[in-house]
Design a protein around this motif. Structure first.
Motif: not given
Length: 339
Positions: A31-35, A244-246
């Motif tokens: 569920n994380w973007q690559w960067e 998205q992380l928040m």
């Protein structure tokens, strides 16, 4: 410091195993973007670990780096920044090609460029050809290239015979990235050469010769981190990654730890490469360090490809070519050791 070709081979093998393993924790991130994962990986591997090792090695870290001539800092940083582009696209290469093919294509180019250009630009290539030791080592380079080309061809055959693809694997997108990665990754060899004055300063400070390369990594990897940081911030802004992380905290700590673990493993590649390079250089074989390290990367990457079942469903020629390529790389290793 004890010096032997066997120790040089062993240290390079450890470094290659670390490099071939670092992407496994990243592949487990959810569920994380690559960067996001790549940036944490970079902070751990290119900022924290090099500085921590230098703090342990040097009696006065601040005074040591303040005394380095600005021309040496700029040249080392620049080559490190160019190498950072290779590190950045190396992650993309594995993302789109997988371990088996990605290591073969990218590292094959890196091996040739990083091995032959430094002695060529220094005017030492002719001297190497004129010695038995140099001829054996250069022959090992040629055999290593053949082995890597064989594993790359095996990957191409695999793409044609395996109907289903998993995840983001995409050979059309991955090959151009792998080519760019191969050229820019070779600048690590130039960066280490540019950092030789820093190595001499470290020796003068009483640093064990086995660790003399480590202080230079701080500047080399600062350059690499800069290019990666800029790209990751660009991608984060474009993809709204911070928001998205928040919004999703379910995997935050797990993903952060996996990313940091990948960074530590990635740094160990260069830690053991430094040990191996010192051993090879003491035997006047420093110019084959890059060849040997890259060859071991392909070998270890191919082995992980089997362990992670990337070759599931493959039979016949693709599998035979892959195994043959790995054996050819082992042969090149033995020849370099014989030199």
């Amino acid at each position: 410091m004890e010096t032997s070709i066997e120790l040089g081979i062993f240290y390079h093998l450890l470094g290659a195993l670390a490099a071939a393993s670092f992407y496994i924790p990243i592949s487990l991130i959810k569920n994380w973007q690559w960067e996001a994962s790549w940036l944490i990986n970079g902070i751990a591997s290119w900022v924290l670990m090099p500085m921590l090792v230098s703090i342990i090695l040097l009696p006065d870290v601040g005074a040591f780096y303040a005394a380095i001539p600005s021309s040496v800092v700029m040249k080392t940083f620049l080559f490190g920044a160019l190498w950072g582009l290779g590190g950045l696209t190396f992650g993309m290469t594995l993302r789109y090609l997988g371990l088996s093919i990605g290591y073969g294509v990218a590292i094959g180019i890196t091996l040739v460029v990083g091995t032959l250009l430094p002695p060529l630009l220094d005017g030492k290539l002719a001297d190497l050809i004129g010695t038995t030791k140099g001829c054996f080592a250069l022959t090992g380079v040629v055999i290593a290239v053949v082995g890597i080309a064989t594993t790359s061809f095996a990957g191409h055959l695999k793409e044609k015979t395996v109907a289903t693809r998993r995840g983001e694997l995409n050979i059309k997108r991955g090959l151009p990235i792998a080519l760019f990665c191969g050229v820019t990754s070779a600048f690590m060899a130039f960066a280490i050469e540019a950092a030789e004055p820093i190595q001499k300063m470290a020796l003068a400070q009483g640093v064990d010769p086995l660790y003399q390369v480590m202080p230079g990594y701080v500047i080399i990897m600062a350059g690499g981190f800069t290019t990666n940081l800029l790209y990751c911030l660009y991608k984060a802004r474009r993809n709204h990654t911070l928001q998205q992380l928040m919004d999703d905290s379910s995997h935050r700590w797990r993903n952060a730890l996996l990313s940091a673990l990948a960074g530590v493993i990635w740094y160990l590649q260069f830690f053991f490469y430094g040990w191996g390079h010192v051993q090879m250089s003491a035997l006047q074989l420093g110019f084959v360090s890059w060849t040997f390290h890259m060859s071991m990367l392909v070998l270890c990457g191919g082995a992980w490809g089997f362990v992670l079942k990337e070759w599931r469903g493959c039979r016949g020629k693709p599998l035979y070519y892959q195994l043959a390529g790995m054996m050819i790389i082992v042969m090149s290793t033995l020849l370099i050791g014989l030199s």
